[in-house]
Enzyme design. Structure first.
Site, PDB file in Angstrom:
ATOM      1  N   ASP A   1      66.979  71.186  89.494  1.00  0.00           N
ATOM      2  CA  ASP A   1      67.208  72.396  90.273  1.00  0.00           C
ATOM      3  C   ASP A   1      68.667  72.799  90.092  1.00  0.00           C
ATOM      4  OD1 ASP A   1      65.832  74.109  92.549  1.00  0.00           O
ATOM      5  OD2 ASP A   1      67.903  73.777  93.159  1.00  0.00           O
ATOM      6  N   LEU A   2      68.919  74.097  89.969  1.00  0.00           N
ATOM      7  CA  LEU A   2      70.276  74.589  89.730  1.00  0.00           C
ATOM      8  C   LEU A   2      70.961  74.853  91.069  1.00  0.00           C
ATOM      9  CD1 LEU A   2      69.498  77.081  86.823  1.00  0.00           C
ATOM     10  CD2 LEU A   2      69.900  74.605  86.723  1.00  0.00           C
TER      11      LEU A   2
ATOM     12  N   ASP B   1      64.348  78.715  89.596  1.00  0.00           N
ATOM     13  CA  ASP B   1      65.406  78.001  88.879  1.00  0.00           C
ATOM     14  C   ASP B   1      65.095  76.505  88.849  1.00  0.00           C
ATOM     15  OD1 ASP B   1      65.801  77.636  91.602  1.00  0.00           O
ATOM     16  OD2 ASP B   1      67.987  77.528  91.443  1.00  0.00           O
TER      17      ASP B   1
END
Length: 494
Positions: free
Chosen positions: A354-355, A397
């Site tokens: 996950d960003l 994302d």
């Protein structure tokens, strides 16, 4: 007229349905249609005559409107494929369409890009083949055989030799060959690849070619006839009437007369059939040529359908933005990786990525900019894995990586560290440098679970812990209160 861009004509008696149809077709990348949306009561004649209409889609909410639209099209004597789209199922409409031998109606709520395009291509192919075949007689059986062989099976090349034999026997040719044009880097065409051929047994010794060989147009004797093959779309001649240099090419294989029928797909010159007569000079009549045009159209439909099916399957299993595998394909890869792990006794690592704070990128620069960044993220993740591993995008994302053949904690750490190191440098996009900070949660098969649900649950818990610290990775523990997964790994490998 074949070779011009085809038009999808949308008759609008229901705005919501028409808008969705227009959007789904317009946003798709696996077609080259013109789109025209008009009120259902508009003057249809000018649209039919000024546009190469391939299919009409009627969008309405009741049977009477559909019937009126259908009758208006019939009044213009236009034999066009027709699709109906409604906001809700209408049983009487389905009965009406089946009586007219048309495709079943589509409902807005079930409408997707894939099933809409499938129905459009199916309706167009079905209509073209049906209308063309009705006018043929002598070659009808061979054409129908080709349609059954090509359009009912995924790989048309499996049936090509048998189809060529049917064409040859029906058209009284001694051999039939199919060539696929080979494009140069600049898009020009001056050579073709032999796809396959059928030849009468008595002439079999005359051939010195094999499937896959590439020949220049000069070697094939058609170098001076490209214009005819791309405009008139066929060439027939007695060899003795050809230029002396060209005659020698055909005399070498004892050919007295030729008929070449061009094959076009989506307006592009794909290739051609060549029909050879060795026993005598002859002229193919217009009925035969028209029937063989139908044969070319059928092969064109098969080629187009195979490409379209491949594209639609790709769309169904890949993320539209990054072109990475989507959740559906990732889960299939994970199931396969688990089966391989059971045989090899090696581990599978599930890395959920996950960003951190990616929402700020969208908020500051807009979603189109954010999409460009996500595309670059996908590329960097792909560059960080081995060929045997899988990277997929499963959410906005959120990405996952499947690492296979892992045997130690060092292997698992190495993959995670390689992922993190691939984002040390910022991403350059539209003259901005964007620093991306991924957090990674890791679960292990078979330690954390035996199926994708359990593995994803443990990876999500580990990701939650990693995001608390930011830009790092966390390996899941089987029991956070007792011991790390390593003990179980050692038990599994012993």
């Amino acid at each position: 007229m074949e070779g011009t861009r085809q038009t999808v004509l949308i008759l609008n008696a229901h705005i919501k349905a028409a808008d969705k149809v227009y959007r789904l077709i317009g946003d798709s990348s696996c077609h080259e249609f013109n789109l025209i949306s008009i009120d259902i009561k508009s003057n249809l004649e000018k649209y039919f005559h000024k546009n190469n209409v391939a299919i009409v889609i009627i969008c309405a909410s009741d049977l009477v409107v559909f019937q009126e639209g259908y009758q208006r099209i019939a009044d213009y004597n236009m034999s066009l494929p027709l699709l109906c789209v409604s906001p809700a199922p209408i049983p009487q409409l389905q009965d009406f369409l089946r009586e007219q031998d048309l495709v079943d109606p589509l409902v807005i709520s079930r409408l997707t890009e894939c099933n809409l395009l499938k129905n459009i291509f199916y309706a167009i192919e079905r209509s073209q083949i049906s209308q063309e075949v009705k006018t043929r007689d002598a070659i009808l059986r061979s054409v129908n055989f080709a349609a059954a062989s090509f359009l009912n099976h995924a790989d048309w090349k499996t049936y090509i030799k048998e189809v060529l034999q049917k064409f040859a026997e029906a058209s009284r040719a001694d051999s039939v060959t199919v060539f696929e044009n080979v494009k140069n880097e600049d898009g020009s065409i001056n050579s073709a690849k032999l796809v396959d051929y059928w030849m009468d047994e008595k002439d079999a010794a005359l051939t010195f070619t094999k499937a896959g060989e590439i020949f220049t147009f000069e070697q094939l004797g058609i170098g001076g006839y490209v214009r005819e093959l791309t405009t008139i779309r066929h060439l027939q001649a007695n060899v003795n009437a050809l230029p002396q240099k060209t005659q020698s090419i055909f005399h070498m294989i004892n050919v007295k007369s030729i008929l070449i029928i061009s094959i076009f797909t989506n307006g592009d010159w794909w290739g051609f059939f060549r029909f050879d007569q060795r026993t005598q000079e002859r002229e193919w009549n217009q009925v035969e040529i028209d029937a063989l045009y139908t044969a070319a159209s059928i092969l064109s439909a098969a080629v187009t359908r195979q490409k379209t099916d491949s594209r639609l399957k790709h769309l169904a299993t890949h993320d539209y933005l990054t072109n990475l595998p989507n959740r559906l394909l990732y889960e299939d890869h994970l199931n396969s990786a688990i089966l391989r792990s059971q045989r090899s006794k090696k581990w599978v690592g599930l890395y959920v990525i996950d960003l951190d704070h990616f929402k700020k990128v969208n908020d500051m620069h807009g979603h189109p900019f954010g999409d460009k960044v996500l595309i670059e993220v996908g590329k960097r993740l792909q560059d960080s894995i081995r060929a045997s591993d899988t990277v997929a995008r499963i959410g906005g994302d959120e990405f996952v990586i499947l690492g296979e053949d892992l045997t130690s904690i060092e292997d698992i750490n190495r993959v995670a560290e390689k992922i993190l190191s691939s984002f040390v440098q910022p991403i350059s996009c539209d003259n901005y440098d964007i620093q991306i900070y991924p957090s990674i949660g890791i679960s292990i098969y078979p330690v954390n679970g035996s199926d994708k649900e359990e593995l994803m649950k443990f990876a999500d818990v580990a990701l939650y812990k990693a995001k608390k610290r930011g830009n790092t990775y966390t390996i899941s523990e089987n029991d956070p209160e007792k011991q790390l997964w390593l003990d179980n790994l050692q038990d599994y490998g012993s």
